[in-house]
Design an enzyme around this catalytic site. Sequence first.
Site, PDB file in Angstrom:
ATOM      1  N   GLY A  11       0.837  -1.205   0.000  1.00  0.00           N
ATOM      2  CA  GLY A  11       0.000   0.000   0.000  1.00  0.00           C
ATOM      3  C   GLY A  11       0.869   1.251   0.000  1.00  0.00           C
ATOM      4  N   VAL A  24      17.899   8.864  -3.867  1.00  0.00           N
ATOM      5  CA  VAL A  24      18.563   9.347  -5.087  1.00  0.00           C
ATOM      6  C   VAL A  24      19.610  10.424  -4.762  1.00  0.00           C
ATOM      7  CG1 VAL A  24      18.184  10.551  -7.290  1.00  0.00           C
ATOM      8  CG2 VAL A  24      16.593   8.760  -6.553  1.00  0.00           C
ATOM      9  N   ARG A  72       0.683  -4.795  -5.541  1.00  0.00           N
ATOM     10  CA  ARG A  72       0.736  -6.035  -4.768  1.00  0.00           C
ATOM     11  C   ARG A  72       0.999  -7.113  -5.817  1.00  0.00           C
ATOM     12  NH1 ARG A  72      -0.784  -3.971   0.459  1.00  0.00           N
ATOM     13  NH2 ARG A  72      -2.659  -2.706   0.328  1.00  0.00           N
ATOM     14  N   ASP A 103       5.763  -4.914   6.134  1.00  0.00           N
ATOM     15  CA  ASP A 103       6.382  -6.199   6.492  1.00  0.00           C
ATOM     16  C   ASP A 103       6.242  -7.250   5.391  1.00  0.00           C
ATOM     17  OD1 ASP A 103       3.672  -6.183   7.091  1.00  0.00           O
ATOM     18  OD2 ASP A 103       3.879  -7.657   8.698  1.00  0.00           O
ATOM     19  N   THR A 125       4.369   2.563   5.393  1.00  0.00           N
ATOM     20  CA  THR A 125       2.970   2.129   5.447  1.00  0.00           C
ATOM     21  C   THR A 125       2.229   3.012   6.438  1.00  0.00           C
ATOM     22  OG1 THR A 125       1.452   0.414   6.249  1.00  0.00           O
ATOM     23  CG2 THR A 125       3.699   0.257   7.035  1.00  0.00           C
ATOM     24  N   ASP A 127      -0.042   2.106   8.281  1.00  0.00           N
ATOM     25  CA  ASP A 127      -0.538   1.294   9.405  1.00  0.00           C
ATOM     26  C   ASP A 127       0.335   1.373  10.660  1.00  0.00           C
ATOM     27  OD1 ASP A 127      -2.476   0.472   7.598  1.00  0.00           O
ATOM     28  OD2 ASP A 127      -1.393  -1.348   7.037  1.00  0.00           O
ATOM     29  N   ASP A 129       2.674  -0.549  11.505  1.00  0.00           N
ATOM     30  CA  ASP A 129       2.638  -1.903  12.070  1.00  0.00           C
ATOM     31  C   ASP A 129       3.902  -2.703  11.794  1.00  0.00           C
ATOM     32  OD1 ASP A 129       2.362  -2.178   9.345  1.00  0.00           O
ATOM     33  OD2 ASP A 129       0.721  -3.618   9.440  1.00  0.00           O
ATOM     34  N   ARG A 171      -5.207  -2.210   8.869  1.00  0.00           N
ATOM     35  CA  ARG A 171      -5.116  -3.655   8.673  1.00  0.00           C
ATOM     36  C   ARG A 171      -5.296  -4.358  10.024  1.00  0.00           C
ATOM     37  NH1 ARG A 171      -1.417  -6.660   4.279  1.00  0.00           N
ATOM     38  NH2 ARG A 171      -1.568  -4.636   3.318  1.00  0.00           N
ATOM     39  N   GLU A 222     -10.388  -1.138  11.457  1.00  0.00           N
ATOM     40  CA  GLU A 222     -10.934  -2.145  10.524  1.00  0.00           C
ATOM     41  C   GLU A 222     -10.586  -3.572  10.934  1.00  0.00           C
ATOM     42  OE1 GLU A 222      -9.281  -1.897   6.556  1.00  0.00           O
ATOM     43  OE2 GLU A 222      -7.231  -1.809   7.303  1.00  0.00           O
ATOM     44  N   HIS A 249      -9.901   5.140   1.628  1.00  0.00           N
ATOM     45  CA  HIS A 249      -8.588   5.435   1.036  1.00  0.00           C
ATOM     46  C   HIS A 249      -8.152   6.887   1.125  1.00  0.00           C
ATOM     47  CE1 HIS A 249      -9.159   1.360  -0.415  1.00  0.00           C
ATOM     48  NE2 HIS A 249      -7.864   1.322  -0.623  1.00  0.00           N
ATOM     49  N   ILE A 250      -9.041   7.788   1.583  1.00  0.00           N
ATOM     50  CA  ILE A 250      -8.520   9.166   1.775  1.00  0.00           C
ATOM     51  C   ILE A 250      -7.386   9.137   2.791  1.00  0.00           C
ATOM     52  CG2 ILE A 250     -10.668  10.387   1.186  1.00  0.00           C
ATOM     53  CD1 ILE A 250     -10.868  11.068   4.213  1.00  0.00           C
TER      54      ILE A 250
HETATM   55  P1  ADP Z   1       3.111  -4.416   2.845  1.00  0.00           P
HETATM   56  O1  ADP Z   1       4.493  -4.446   2.299  1.00  0.00           O
HETATM   57  O2  ADP Z   1       2.566  -3.032   2.955  1.00  0.00           O
HETATM   58  O3  ADP Z   1       2.973  -5.238   4.101  1.00  0.00           O
HETATM   59  P2  ADP Z   1       1.829  -6.551   1.327  1.00  0.00           P
HETATM   60  O4  ADP Z   1       1.672  -7.453   2.497  1.00  0.00           O
HETATM   61  O5  ADP Z   1       0.703  -6.441   0.366  1.00  0.00           O
HETATM   62  O6  ADP Z   1       2.137  -5.051   1.753  1.00  0.00           O
HETATM   63  O7  ADP Z   1       3.144  -7.020   0.556  1.00  0.00           O
HETATM   64  C1  ADP Z   1       3.592  -6.308  -0.584  1.00  0.00           C
HETATM   65  C2  ADP Z   1       4.172  -7.257  -1.564  1.00  0.00           C
HETATM   66  O8  ADP Z   1       5.298  -7.924  -0.981  1.00  0.00           O
HETATM   67  C3  ADP Z   1       3.264  -8.395  -2.001  1.00  0.00           C
HETATM   68  O9  ADP Z   1       2.360  -8.003  -2.993  1.00  0.00           O
HETATM   69  C4  ADP Z   1       4.275  -9.407  -2.516  1.00  0.00           C
HETATM   70  O10 ADP Z   1       4.737  -9.010  -3.791  1.00  0.00           O
HETATM   71  C5  ADP Z   1       5.422  -9.235  -1.530  1.00  0.00           C
HETATM   72  N1  ADP Z   1       5.311 -10.250  -0.475  1.00  0.00           N
HETATM   73  C6  ADP Z   1       4.423 -10.268   0.551  1.00  0.00           C
HETATM   74  N2  ADP Z   1       4.565 -11.384   1.297  1.00  0.00           N
HETATM   75  C7  ADP Z   1       5.573 -12.084   0.728  1.00  0.00           C
HETATM   76  C8  ADP Z   1       6.206 -13.343   1.024  1.00  0.00           C
HETATM   77  N3  ADP Z   1       5.817 -14.114   2.051  1.00  0.00           N
HETATM   78  N4  ADP Z   1       7.219 -13.737   0.222  1.00  0.00           N
HETATM   79  C9  ADP Z   1       7.612 -12.992  -0.824  1.00  0.00           C
HETATM   80  N5  ADP Z   1       7.052 -11.814  -1.151  1.00  0.00           N
HETATM   81  C10 ADP Z   1       6.057 -11.353  -0.402  1.00  0.00           C
HETATM   82  O1  F6P Z   2      -1.572  -1.292   4.370  1.00  0.00           O
HETATM   83  C1  F6P Z   2      -2.215  -0.098   4.048  1.00  0.00           C
HETATM   84  C2  F6P Z   2      -3.691  -0.325   3.876  1.00  0.00           C
HETATM   85  O2  F6P Z   2      -4.286   0.909   3.530  1.00  0.00           O
HETATM   86  C3  F6P Z   2      -4.403  -0.932   5.083  1.00  0.00           C
HETATM   87  O3  F6P Z   2      -4.658   0.014   6.088  1.00  0.00           O
HETATM   88  C4  F6P Z   2      -5.631  -1.503   4.454  1.00  0.00           C
HETATM   89  O4  F6P Z   2      -6.122  -2.615   5.187  1.00  0.00           O
HETATM   90  C5  F6P Z   2      -5.145  -1.958   3.105  1.00  0.00           C
HETATM   91  O5  F6P Z   2      -3.935  -1.253   2.839  1.00  0.00           O
HETATM   92  C6  F6P Z   2      -6.127  -1.704   1.997  1.00  0.00           C
HETATM   93  O6  F6P Z   2      -5.581  -2.196   0.838  1.00  0.00           O
HETATM   94  P1  F6P Z   2      -6.254  -2.002  -0.607  1.00  0.00           P
HETATM   95  O7  F6P Z   2      -5.968  -0.611  -1.017  1.00  0.00           O
HETATM   96  O8  F6P Z   2      -5.556  -2.999  -1.441  1.00  0.00           O
HETATM   97  O9  F6P Z   2      -7.693  -2.227  -0.415  1.00  0.00           O
END
Ligand code: ADP
Ligand code: F6P
Length: 319
Positions: A11, A24, A72, A103, A125, A127, A129, A171, A222, A249-250
């Site tokens: 996100g 950069v 994602r 994470d 992020t 969040d 988190d 999240r 949420e 999403h705002i």
């Molecule tokens: P965030 O980085 O904000 O936690 P996501 O959980 O959606 O967001 O993870 C972002 C991207 O990181 C995923 O779309 C995927 O490409 C990659 N990713 C997430 N989990 C894994 C995993 N267990 N192994 C490899 N890549 C991952």
């Molecule tokens: O991780 C950021 C976040 O905005 C969370 O707070 C929320 O649960 C999620 O992404 C929403 O994701 P998407 O934009 O894919 O619906």
Amino acid sequence: MKKIAVLTSGGDAPGMNAAIRAVVRKAAFHGIDVVGIKHGYEGLVKGYLEELDLGSVGGIIQRGGTHLNSARCPEFKEDAVQQQGIENLRAAGIEGLVVIGGDGSYRGAMDLVKKGFPVVGVPGTIDNDVPGTEYTIGFDTALNTVVESIDKIRDTATSHENSFIVEVMGRDAGDIALWAGLAAGAETVLIPEEDYDLDDIVARLDRGAARGKKHSIIIVAEGVMSGNELAKLIKEKTGKETRVSVLGHIQRGGSPTARDRVLASQFGAHAVELLMEGKSGRAVGIRNHQVIDYDMPEAFEKNHEADVSLYTLMKELSI
Ligand code: ADP
Ligand code: F6P
């Protein structure tokens, strides 16, 4: 080190642009070229690379979203897909990568590290988190957006003597809800890290009403349930109507606060320093006002914890 790359993943979060700019500019300061990878891991695998020079990150520090786009990319969990990403990096002469994300993005980054490619992580992020750092890029801006929205909702809640439920993002984490609850003076806050008691929520509403209070604001993260679900539970229990506002999403948009811009600048620059020192598999963070780094797996092997003292304070002040 002559050339590094940077990508944003997961996100988007306000301040990601300030972090890209810092990567950069810090690299340029040390004579290192930077390649931007568009669309996160998806772009890494498909080879969406573009050279970033000093000018290409001009005028973006104040912009929300991410100049490099984000995505994602579920396929990135597969070995062959990750290997393709590394081949693309090597073919472009790139020796190190900065991943800006949460994470989930760190998990992907660590897989690249295990396959022999140097990566460092920057927490981006809304969040807040990511274990190991007290703050992530974007949290402060999202929090301010939520507080501003709740202030507005309170105006109409007061005028019409309504009770409002405000559903916020986060999240599985309750940081946005908790901090916004304190900052906006909400009557009740529900976060995933703490059990809630419907009787207590209702008792608070009744206590407020008994002392002449005509409106109240309940914030629900949420990760606990949706605002509409909570409204239904309150209606079933008390027969009372509550209005529901889902901020959505705002919360992810808008110009980053000064705090997020400074944090992002510090994080981006530190990430480049780590790569220059030959470090890999490290995540950047902030603790006690100091920029630090730590082993990246700590960020996804440990659980995020909310600040319980803030929760206690919020309950005391909203008595
Ligand atoms: P965030 O980085 O904000 O936690 P996501 O959980 O959606 O967001 O993870 C972002 C991207 O990181 C995923 O779309 C995927 O490409 C990659 N990713 C997430 N989990 C894994 C995993 N267990 N192994 C490899 N890549 C991952
Ligand atoms: O991780 C950021 C976040 O905005 C969370 O707070 C929320 O649960 C999620 O992404 C929403 O994701 P998407 O934009 O894919 O619906």
